[in-house]
Design an enzyme around this catalytic site. Structure first.
Site, mmCIF file in Angstrom:
data_model
loop_
_atom_site.group_PDB
_atom_site.id
_atom_site.type_symbol
_atom_site.label_atom_id
_atom_site.label_comp_id
_atom_site.label_asym_id
_atom_site.label_seq_id
_atom_site.Cartn_x
_atom_site.Cartn_y
_atom_site.Cartn_z
ATOM 1 N N LEU A 145 28.338 -5.338 -29.087
ATOM 2 C CA LEU A 145 28.507 -5.027 -27.670
ATOM 3 C C LEU A 145 27.202 -5.191 -26.902
ATOM 4 O O LEU A 145 27.201 -5.546 -25.733
ATOM 5 C CB LEU A 145 29.017 -3.591 -27.498
ATOM 6 C CG LEU A 145 30.393 -3.284 -28.098
ATOM 7 C CD1 LEU A 145 30.698 -1.797 -27.967
ATOM 8 C CD2 LEU A 145 31.469 -4.104 -27.422
ATOM 9 N N GLY A 146 26.087 -4.913 -27.550
ATOM 10 C CA GLY A 146 24.813 -5.025 -26.862
ATOM 11 C C GLY A 146 23.658 -4.615 -27.749
ATOM 12 O O GLY A 146 23.831 -4.053 -28.827
ATOM 13 N N GLY B 275 16.348 -1.338 -26.797
ATOM 14 C CA GLY B 275 15.381 -0.555 -27.542
ATOM 15 C C GLY B 275 15.994 0.645 -28.227
ATOM 16 O O GLY B 275 15.343 1.310 -29.022
ATOM 17 N N GLY C 205 18.710 0.434 -30.145
ATOM 18 C CA GLY C 205 19.498 -0.028 -31.278
ATOM 19 C C GLY C 205 20.591 -1.010 -30.892
ATOM 20 O O GLY C 205 20.877 -1.227 -29.728
ATOM 21 N N VAL D 73 24.553 -2.043 -30.819
ATOM 22 C CA VAL D 73 25.828 -1.341 -30.734
ATOM 23 C C VAL D 73 26.956 -2.312 -31.062
ATOM 24 O O VAL D 73 27.033 -3.405 -30.489
ATOM 25 C CB VAL D 73 26.052 -0.739 -29.330
ATOM 26 C CG1 VAL D 73 27.357 0.040 -29.286
ATOM 27 C CG2 VAL D 73 24.890 0.165 -28.954
ATOM 28 N N ASP E 8 17.452 9.046 -19.708
ATOM 29 C CA ASP E 8 17.652 7.627 -19.384
ATOM 30 C C ASP E 8 18.976 7.439 -18.648
ATOM 31 O O ASP E 8 19.789 6.599 -19.008
ATOM 32 C CB ASP E 8 17.615 6.787 -20.660
ATOM 33 C CG ASP E 8 17.454 5.289 -20.367
ATOM 34 O OD1 ASP E 8 16.937 4.956 -19.284
ATOM 35 O OD2 ASP E 8 17.848 4.471 -21.216
#
Length: 713
Positions: free
Chosen positions: A412-413, A416, A418, A420, A533
């Site tokens: 999925l992406g 920084g 990790g 996914v 974040d």
């Protein structure tokens, strides 16, 4: 003949200035009052040969009675040195005067208030001196008055109560002194913002301040010389108001009624003689008893003087026995409640908390999960430290490691935090698997402690962690998969435009749900978590656009699992553990930026704090309202009467727009313009976003107050 020629020459050369409109001539007095060496560019196009000043820098005009009249002056931050000329009072249609953040000195001329159309006066950040003219309230439409960060002095005049339309009164950072008059506040029915901080006000806090029913954000009286007790009447203020009474000489016990229950300890710091909750300083009996009760106590003591020694001892023993019996009853009821199935329940605020029938109340009505089976399961995870073990945090969610290995995986992406994956299990249930770093084999206990805290977070607007895997060379987090992408995708999409489904009601639903989730993390999670974040890519959406806060608590885990001696970037390869993954998708550039971070969060070595999240959420609200990313460059907006300068900071752009009263149609996402009925709601969310993005973190509201406030819209 020579004389005639000379007269003709003078007439020709003087005619341009004679042709300048009266408004233009009044403005030239400002140019003359300012040291031109300090403002070479500010007045470069102010030419007396023009017929009107409407094209001059910083000037806004409007067509009134078939002629162009000056309605706005905006020369903020132009390094102007000089004074404010009284001739500006002749601009009878002037509505906004923005001269803030310059070096203007002298007093505020009383003749300025002949400009009776003025409703916004922004003179903060100058060197103005003298007193606040009592005649300022002869301006019948005055709504915004910001004179902060000057050198104004003297007492506040009771005539200030005549400013009945005033909505913002900001006098912070001056040298005002004397007592704060109480009689002026009941007259200000529309006052939404009051800041009298960093002055020399003395005396007691007027009880009449409790009558400010329209106040929102922060009532700031900090850094003065106020004395006496805090009046109980301040508890009548709206529950969303944050008090700031720091750095005074207040005494006695903090009241516990009304809006006081929503205040944190920072509101009362540095008042040495103040005691009671939420300060960690208990009140002695003498501190919190009223004069009447002290008198009664004294009378009782006098009456006991006549009692015999034996009777006094008997009474004391009876009192001690009663206290002990009450204590035993309380302990019995407590353990009986702990032993009962389901722990405890919380009513009235289920929408803000976890699952039905399995919640406990915490501060402010936010339900708090009981320590669940996560602890037992995580303790059991220690058995597999050698070769690794998959540990389920949720009892209703179980599968084997082999099943995870065999499942189809789609990336999925990657960032920084990790890589996914979306993984579809054998039973057809999709989960999200985040692959962390490969290091941290010596920090197993720290890892499990962090995961335990994350596993106990159960809220309908927070992504639920279902399981984790720990091995010396592999760490995974397994959580629910949310199927409709993120808010960033919905706002920007493939073509950079918002999704057609993002109507105003949908955006408001997303804002409310995200606020509840963040407030739960702050107030009710086991460790009072800080997200750190908050941004649209970390707010996931399901098919009905219900929002879910994701990626909370990951920063610490990334630090733990980073390979020894390497930065915590989690840049390991995607292959090797989950086969068949598609090439990873990169995170959008805007998601790597500082656009959502609070100013103090951008400083090296700063420690994460909850007010970081409040600021970031305020930026997200602005993006929902405007459709603009905080890193879109440039941001611009214009209308026939006003032009907002191009800036790259969304927060500054929105603040500038409100200061200059830019039409709402020039600020909101064009998709929302069709929903005219939502105008008041949009304005309310704008004001909340501005409160969240205050530069001073202490002035920002708590996330809990933000959630309560937005739920009322």
């Amino acid at each position: 003949m020579i004389i005639v020629s000379l007269l003709l020459h003078l007439l020709i050369n003087s005619s341009p200035s004679l042709s300048l409109s009266p408004d233009g001539l009044a403005l030239l007095s400002l140019k003359s009052a300012v040291d031109q060496s300090s403002s070479s560019s500010a007045f470069s196009d102010w030419n007396d040969s023009d017929s009107d000043p409407c094209r001059w820098t910083g000037i806004s005009c409007m067509n009134i009675s078939s002629s162009s009249r000056v309605v706005g002056i905006s020369l903020a931050g132009k390094h102007l040195r000089g004074y404010i000329p009284s001739e500006l009072g002749s601009l009878i249609y002037l509505r906004r005067l923005n001269l803030h953040d310059n070096s203007l000195s002298g007093s505020i001329p009383t003749q300025l208030f002949n400009a009776t159309a003025l409703h916004s006066l922004f003179l903060y950040g100058n060197n103005l001196s003298g007193s606040l003219p009592p005649s300022i309230c002869t301006l019948p439409r005055l709504q915004n008055l910001d004179l902060s960060r000057n050198s104004l002095s003297g007492p506040l005049s009771p005539d200030l109560g005549d400013c009945k339309q005033l909505q913002r009164l900001i006098l912070a950072g001056n040298e005002f002194s004397g007592e704060i008059p109480g009689e002026i506040w009941p007259e200000m029915k529309s006052l939404a913002q009051l800041d009298l901080s960093s002055n020399r006000f003395a005396g007691s806090i007027p009880r009449e301040l409790g009558e400010l029913k329209s106040i929102s954000g922060t009532l700031n009286l900090s850094f003065n010389q106020l004395t006496g007790e805090i009046p109980n009447s301040l508890g009548n203020l709206p529950v969303t108001v944050s008090l700031d009474l720091r750095n005074n000489n207040l005494t006695g016990e903090i009241p516990q009624t009304g809006s006081f229950s929503n205040q944190g300890p920072t509101a009362f710091l540095n008042n040495p003689k103040l005691c009671g909750f939420p300060l960690q300083k208990s009140c002695k009996n003498g501190d919190k008893t009223s004069p009447e009760s002290k008198k009664s106590t004294g009378d009782n003591r006098d009456s006991r003087k006549g009692l015999s020694t034996g009777l006094i001892v008997l009474i004391s023993v009876a009192d001690a026995a009663s206290v002990a019996l009450i204590g035993l009853v309380i302990v019995y009821l407590y353990w009986k409640k702990k032993d009962s199935e389901g722990g405890c329940s919380c009513t009235g605020n289920e929408k803000l908390g976890g699952e039905k029938g399995k919640t406990c109340c915490c501060v402010g009505g936010f339900p708090k999960e009981e320590d669940s089976e996560a602890e037992d399961n995580n303790e059991r995870g220690g058995e597999g430290r050698g070769e690794g073990e998959l540990v389920a945090i949720d009892k209703g969610f179980s599968f084997e490691l082999d099943e995870l290995l065999r499942a189809s995986a789609y990336v999925l992406g990657k960032s920084g935090l990790g890589i996914v994956y979306k993984v579809v299990l054998g039973n057809g249930v999709p989960v999200a698997v985040r692959r962390l770093g490969e290091g941290g084999e010596q920090r197993y206990k720290e890892f499990v402690t962090e995961v335990q805290a994350m596993g106990k977070v159960k809220h309908p607007n927070v992504v639920k962690l279902r399981a984790y895997y720990w091995a010396p060379d592999e760490k995974l987090l397994i959580s629910d998969f949310v199927n409709n992408g993120s808010l960033a995708d919905a706002l920007r999409g493939r073509n950079g435009q918002p999704s057609p489904s993002l109507t105003w009601s949908t955006r408001l639903k997303i804002a409310k749900g995200a606020a509840r989730g963040l407030a739960y993390l702050h107030e009710c999670s086991p460790r009072k978590l800080v997200h750190g974040d908050v941004k649209p890519s970390n707010i996931l959406l399901d098919s009905s656009f219900t929002p879910y806060i994701s990626d909370f608590g990951l920063t610490r885990l990334i630090t733990i699992t980073a390979p020894s001696g390497e930065p915590s970037s989690s840049s390991g390869a995607a292959s090797g553990f989950l086969g068949g993954a598609l090439p990873y998708t990169s995170i959008k550039p805007s998601d790597r930026s500082n656009g959502y971070k609070a100013p103090e969060a951008r400083l090296p070595g700063s420690k994460p704090a909850q007010k970081w999240d409040v600021y970031s959420f305020g930026v997200v609200l602005m993006e929902l309202l405007t459709g603009k990313s905080p890193d879109s460059s440039p941001l611009s907006s214009s209308s026939s009467s006003t032009v907002v300068a191009e800036v790259t900071d969304l927060v500054k752009w929105v603040r500038k727009g409100f200061e200059e009263e830019t039409p709402l149609s020039d600020m909101v996402d064009p998709m929302l313009l069709q929903e005219v009925h939502a105008k008041q709601q949009v304005l309310s969310v704008f004001h909340l976003a501005l409160a969240c993005t205050e530069g001073d973190p202490e002035v920002r509201p708590r996330m809990k107050n933000v959630s309560e406030n937005i739920d009322k819209i």
